[in-house]
Design a protein around this motif. Structure first.
Motif, PDB file in Angstrom:
ATOM      1  N   ALA A 198      -7.404  -0.980   8.288  1.00  0.00           N
ATOM      2  CA  ALA A 198      -8.495  -1.481   7.949  1.00  0.00           C
ATOM      3  C   ALA A 198      -9.251  -0.473   7.187  1.00  0.00           C
ATOM      4  CB  ALA A 198      -9.566  -2.012   9.150  1.00  0.00           C
ATOM      5  N   TYR A 199      -9.313   0.881   7.738  1.00  0.00           N
ATOM      6  CA  TYR A 199     -10.071   1.970   6.901  1.00  0.00           C
ATOM      7  C   TYR A 199      -9.440   2.439   5.618  1.00  0.00           C
ATOM      8  CZ  TYR A 199     -11.722   6.581   5.624  1.00  0.00           C
ATOM      9  OH  TYR A 199     -12.165   7.590   4.962  1.00  0.00           O
ATOM     10  N   TRP A 200      -7.890   2.348   5.567  1.00  0.00           N
ATOM     11  CA  TRP A 200      -7.412   2.637   4.463  1.00  0.00           C
ATOM     12  C   TRP A 200      -7.610   1.705   3.405  1.00  0.00           C
ATOM     13  CZ3 TRP A 200      -1.469   4.752   4.373  1.00  0.00           C
ATOM     14  CH2 TRP A 200      -1.504   5.769   3.320  1.00  0.00           C
ATOM     15  N   ASN A 201      -7.612   0.270   3.846  1.00  0.00           N
ATOM     16  CA  ASN A 201      -7.740  -0.525   3.104  1.00  0.00           C
ATOM     17  C   ASN A 201      -9.045  -0.431   2.026  1.00  0.00           C
ATOM     18  OD1 ASN A 201      -5.390  -2.219   3.360  1.00  0.00           O
ATOM     19  ND2 ASN A 201      -6.161  -3.386   5.014  1.00  0.00           N
ATOM     20  N   GLN A 202     -10.110  -0.245   3.082  1.00  0.00           N
ATOM     21  CA  GLN A 202     -11.453  -0.173   2.164  1.00  0.00           C
ATOM     22  C   GLN A 202     -11.426   1.134   1.613  1.00  0.00           C
ATOM     23  OE1 GLN A 202     -14.254  -2.479   2.773  1.00  0.00           O
ATOM     24  NE2 GLN A 202     -14.592  -1.026   0.775  1.00  0.00           N
ATOM     25  N   LEU A 203     -10.876   2.203   1.948  1.00  0.00           N
ATOM     26  CA  LEU A 203     -10.875   3.296   1.060  1.00  0.00           C
ATOM     27  C   LEU A 203     -10.095   3.006  -0.210  1.00  0.00           C
ATOM     28  CD1 LEU A 203     -11.539   6.510   0.899  1.00  0.00           C
ATOM     29  CD2 LEU A 203      -8.816   6.811   1.881  1.00  0.00           C
ATOM     30  N   ARG A 204      -9.145   2.403  -0.226  1.00  0.00           N
ATOM     31  CA  ARG A 204      -8.309   2.067  -1.343  1.00  0.00           C
ATOM     32  C   ARG A 204      -9.130   1.249  -2.383  1.00  0.00           C
ATOM     33  NH1 ARG A 204      -3.294  -0.416   0.819  1.00  0.00           N
ATOM     34  NH2 ARG A 204      -2.447  -0.605  -1.327  1.00  0.00           N
ATOM     35  N   THR A 205      -9.922   0.426  -1.707  1.00  0.00           N
ATOM     36  CA  THR A 205     -10.662  -0.726  -2.646  1.00  0.00           C
ATOM     37  C   THR A 205     -11.856   0.374  -3.113  1.00  0.00           C
ATOM     38  OG1 THR A 205     -10.227  -2.561  -1.043  1.00  0.00           O
ATOM     39  CG2 THR A 205     -12.277  -2.526  -2.393  1.00  0.00           C
ATOM     40  N   ASP A 206     -12.260   1.123  -2.367  1.00  0.00           N
ATOM     41  CA  ASP A 206     -13.523   1.958  -3.095  1.00  0.00           C
ATOM     42  C   ASP A 206     -12.944   2.888  -4.137  1.00  0.00           C
ATOM     43  OD1 ASP A 206     -15.534   0.977  -1.386  1.00  0.00           O
ATOM     44  OD2 ASP A 206     -15.052   2.763   0.093  1.00  0.00           O
ATOM     45  N   VAL A 247       2.153  -2.865  -2.508  1.00  0.00           N
ATOM     46  CA  VAL A 247       3.051  -2.665  -1.300  1.00  0.00           C
ATOM     47  C   VAL A 247       2.867  -1.331  -0.944  1.00  0.00           C
ATOM     48  CG1 VAL A 247       5.023  -3.291  -0.235  1.00  0.00           C
ATOM     49  CG2 VAL A 247       4.488  -4.686  -2.315  1.00  0.00           C
ATOM     50  N   LEU A 248       2.201  -0.882   0.119  1.00  0.00           N
ATOM     51  CA  LEU A 248       2.066   0.198   0.696  1.00  0.00           C
ATOM     52  C   LEU A 248       2.900   0.504   2.207  1.00  0.00           C
ATOM     53  CD1 LEU A 248       1.142   3.317   0.345  1.00  0.00           C
ATOM     54  CD2 LEU A 248      -1.060   2.629   1.063  1.00  0.00           C
ATOM     55  N   GLY A 249       3.911   0.887   2.181  1.00  0.00           N
ATOM     56  CA  GLY A 249       4.759   1.434   3.247  1.00  0.00           C
ATOM     57  C   GLY A 249       5.017   2.763   3.262  1.00  0.00           C
ATOM     58  N   THR A 250       6.096   3.302   3.444  1.00  0.00           N
ATOM     59  CA  THR A 250       6.611   4.797   3.267  1.00  0.00           C
ATOM     60  C   THR A 250       6.385   5.233   1.775  1.00  0.00           C
ATOM     61  OG1 THR A 250       8.358   4.323   5.020  1.00  0.00           O
ATOM     62  CG2 THR A 250       8.567   6.322   3.524  1.00  0.00           C
ATOM     63  N   THR A 251       6.548   4.234   0.764  1.00  0.00           N
ATOM     64  CA  THR A 251       6.300   4.565  -0.666  1.00  0.00           C
ATOM     65  C   THR A 251       5.486   3.332  -1.084  1.00  0.00           C
ATOM     66  OG1 THR A 251       8.323   3.614  -1.259  1.00  0.00           O
ATOM     67  CG2 THR A 251       8.175   5.965  -0.908  1.00  0.00           C
ATOM     68  N   LEU A 252       4.928   3.303  -2.388  1.00  0.00           N
ATOM     69  CA  LEU A 252       4.123   2.679  -2.999  1.00  0.00           C
ATOM     70  C   LEU A 252       4.723   1.733  -4.064  1.00  0.00           C
ATOM     71  CD1 LEU A 252       1.065   1.554  -3.273  1.00  0.00           C
ATOM     72  CD2 LEU A 252       0.865   3.592  -4.980  1.00  0.00           C
ATOM     73  N   VAL A 253       4.536   0.449  -4.067  1.00  0.00           N
ATOM     74  CA  VAL A 253       4.977  -0.355  -5.076  1.00  0.00           C
ATOM     75  C   VAL A 253       4.210  -1.171  -5.597  1.00  0.00           C
ATOM     76  CG1 VAL A 253       7.107  -2.329  -5.683  1.00  0.00           C
ATOM     77  CG2 VAL A 253       7.617  -0.351  -4.078  1.00  0.00           C
ATOM     78  N   PHE A 276      -3.290  -6.499  -1.052  1.00  0.00           N
ATOM     79  CA  PHE A 276      -2.579  -5.401  -0.186  1.00  0.00           C
ATOM     80  C   PHE A 276      -1.681  -5.774   0.694  1.00  0.00           C
ATOM     81  CE2 PHE A 276      -6.691  -2.596  -0.803  1.00  0.00           C
ATOM     82  CZ  PHE A 276      -6.300  -2.099  -1.959  1.00  0.00           C
ATOM     83  N   THR A 277      -0.460  -5.463   0.620  1.00  0.00           N
ATOM     84  CA  THR A 277       0.444  -5.745   1.631  1.00  0.00           C
ATOM     85  C   THR A 277       1.218  -4.455   2.057  1.00  0.00           C
ATOM     86  OG1 THR A 277       2.273  -6.379  -0.015  1.00  0.00           O
ATOM     87  CG2 THR A 277       0.791  -8.088   0.873  1.00  0.00           C
ATOM     88  N   GLY A 278       2.352  -4.573   3.043  1.00  0.00           N
ATOM     89  CA  GLY A 278       3.081  -3.414   3.338  1.00  0.00           C
ATOM     90  C   GLY A 278       2.334  -2.943   4.715  1.00  0.00           C
ATOM     91  N   GLY A 279       3.269  -2.060   5.528  1.00  0.00           N
ATOM     92  CA  GLY A 279       2.710  -1.681   6.866  1.00  0.00           C
ATOM     93  C   GLY A 279       1.525  -0.918   6.717  1.00  0.00           C
ATOM     94  N   ALA A 280       1.058  -0.309   5.726  1.00  0.00           N
ATOM     95  CA  ALA A 280      -0.371   0.521   5.496  1.00  0.00           C
ATOM     96  C   ALA A 280      -1.370  -0.485   5.549  1.00  0.00           C
ATOM     97  CB  ALA A 280      -0.331   1.530   4.483  1.00  0.00           C
ATOM     98  N   ALA A 281      -1.250  -1.776   5.006  1.00  0.00           N
ATOM     99  CA  ALA A 281      -2.499  -2.667   5.132  1.00  0.00           C
ATOM    100  C   ALA A 281      -2.917  -3.109   6.530  1.00  0.00           C
ATOM    101  CB  ALA A 281      -1.853  -3.921   4.328  1.00  0.00           C
ATOM    102  N   ARG A 282      -2.237  -2.631   7.562  1.00  0.00           N
ATOM    103  CA  ARG A 282      -2.779  -2.788   8.763  1.00  0.00           C
ATOM    104  C   ARG A 282      -3.920  -1.915   9.091  1.00  0.00           C
ATOM    105  NH1 ARG A 282       3.059  -3.078   9.470  1.00  0.00           N
ATOM    106  NH2 ARG A 282       3.764  -5.246  10.089  1.00  0.00           N
TER     107      ARG A 282
END
Length: 493
Positions: free
Chosen positions: A381-389, A241-247, A373-379
């Motif tokens: 698409a670039y960050w999602n792919q970067l995290r996956t990589d 869960v990635l928003g203001t912080t990470l859980v 991936f959930t949380g506001g940051a999962a909106r």
């Protein structure tokens, strides 16, 4: 759980830091209505409070908006509702459940002495409850959602073991521990999430638009609610869960033991375990006022960034994957531009996310299931792919990425004919929560790591591990374990 009746829906309510969100969802995951109402708070240094009365007013407004969708659909009944809140947010109430104090939010940092006395982090609820009792006098320790469920049912209700965990509740024994016996009647009765607390009373129905008689089900913390909304409930599955912080929250047949106290274990409604931890890095470290979509587009040119950033989003130190109250954000090197600075934060969060998974592996936690991936940051698409990589493992993103959906799923589980009736301790038989979630949670995106991109980030990740160890924050056994895994991944690739 019986899903044949498509004329039934469930309501999930999420008491967030900045807003209250209500979501009305059918058995197949269709969202019929939603409502969001902003919340205000008072921040002053380490102080962070909210007015509990505002929570109720926001719930009324958000629920009426969500329920307006029900009137224009074929749904005839609301099967039930559940409420989640921010983990560690606590207040004092009187014997009738009326608030006596402000709500001390999860990140209120005033209970330093109390935290040291009980051996907990200041973000946990018990130190803040002790601070409130000393500052305001006698009262009943109450968690954020209990204020709302009491209003909905028209009387005081038990709390759930998920919110009680950070108040010191022993989830393995299903009891308050002996060392808290001196608090006596101050502590609430506790039931397992998914237990029926009562029904919506007539006055609450008039205020919220929720039909009188709707079952009210004991909820869970917002992190657990987001995990349910992700569908990550099979053993070995994890939700980030990635928003203001990470859980990070996972599912396990047994508790994950951690002598450092960094990883804690919630008890799932069916009696299994939801281990996890909360980091202080996250999107809160990004530059305020920037256009995220445009900055993501520009950041793609900096893989890896020319700078290495440890992006703490607050000044309270780090909680996971290591406990270091003295930790501070830092950047090694000079970013070439604002886009490079943005890229360094995105990558730094993902490096920390990888380190969290390395720590879980170090503890022997099962981590071989799907990652969501959930949380506001999962909106993004670039960050999602970067995290996956950077993580080097597949991931998925659900259609709905909010805790309110998780509470709708829990309400469906708690009221379903196939789930059985909850007892005061929440013992249940019947269909598993994972089965219900998989019917109601829709996956939007499947992501695969790109091997060439993963390789780009091996060296900067190793440098971050070295730097955290050198600063004395990251324990050497974990740093060594991380390097071993990194070397093995390099050999395998």
């Amino acid at each position: 759980m019986m899903f044949e009746d498509e004329a039934e829906a469930w309501l999930g309510i999420d008491l967030g830091t900045q807003s209250v969100r209500a979501l009305l969802v059918t058995a197949d995951g269709t969202v019929l209505g939603s409502g969001t109402t902003p919340l205000t708070g008072h921040r002053d240094g380490v102080r962070h409070e909210q007015d509990p009365g505002e929570w109720w007013e926001a719930v009324c407004t958000a629920s009426r908006a969500a329920m307006s969708g029900q009137r224009s659909s074929r749904v005839r009944t609301i099967g039930g509702l559940a409420v989640c809140g921010t983990s560690g947010t606590v207040l004092l109430t009187d014997a009738e459940g009326r608030p006596l104090t402000p709500g001390l939010m999860y990140d209120d940092g005033r209970a330093v002495e109390e935290a040291a006395r009980v051996g907990m982090q200041t973000s946990w609820a018990l130190p803040k409850a002790l601070w409130l009792l000393d500052a305001y006098g006698p009262g009943r320790v109450t968690h954020q959602p209990d204020v709302i469920t009491a209003q909905l049912t028209g009387g005081t209700v038990p709390t759930d073991s998920s919110h009680a965990l950070k108040t010191g509740y022993d989830a393995e024994r299903d009891a308050w521990p002996p060392q808290l016996a001196h608090l006596g009647e101050v502590l609430p009765e506790v039931v397992r999430p998914g237990t029926r607390l009562g029904e919506v009373c007539r006055s609450a129905a008039e205020a919220t638009g929720i039909p009188a008689g709707t079952p009210v089900i004991a909820g869970m913390t917002d992190g657990c609610a987001a995990q349910i909304a992700s569908g990550a409930l099979r053993f070995g599955a994890w939700n980030s869960v990635l928003g203001t912080t990470l859980v990070l929250k996972g599912a396990s047949a047994r508790p994950v033991r951690d002598d450092a106290g960094v990883v804690y274990n919630h008890r799932a409604p069916d009696g299994s375990w939801l281990p996890g931890g909360a980091s202080s890095v996250g999107a809160g470290a990004l530059s305020a006022g920037a256009d995220p979509a445009e900055m993501d587009r520009q950041a793609a040119a900096y893989e890896p960034s020319g700078a290495l950033t440890y992006p703490l989003a607050s000044s309270g130190g780090e909680r996971f994957p290591f406990f270091a109250p003295q930790a501070t954000a830092f950047t090694l090197g000079t970013p070439a531009s604002e886009a490079d600075r943005w890229a360094a934060v995105l990558q730094g969060v993902a490096f920390t996310e990888r380190l969290c998974l390395d720590y879980l592996h170090h503890l022997g936690a099962p981590i071989d299931g799907p990652l969501t991936f959930t949380g506001g940051a999962a909106r993004s698409a670039y960050w999602n792919q970067l995290r996956t990589d950077i993580l080097g493992r597949p991931a998925r993103v659900p259609e709905q990425i909010e805790p309110a959906l998780g509470m709708a799923v829990l309400a469906a589980y708690g009221t379903g004919t196939g789930a059985g009736a909850g007892t005061r301790k929440g013992t249940r038989t019947g269909l598993a929560l994972a089965d219900v979630a998989e019917r109601m949670v829709r996956i939007r995106t499947l992501l695969e790591p790109r091997a060439s991109h993963t390789a780009r980030f091996t060296e900067p990740y190793a440098r971050l591990v070295d730097e955290l160890e050198t600063r004395g924050w990251l324990p050497t056994p974990l740093a060594t374990h991380t390097r071993t895994r990194l070397n093995q991944d390099t050999i395998d690739s």
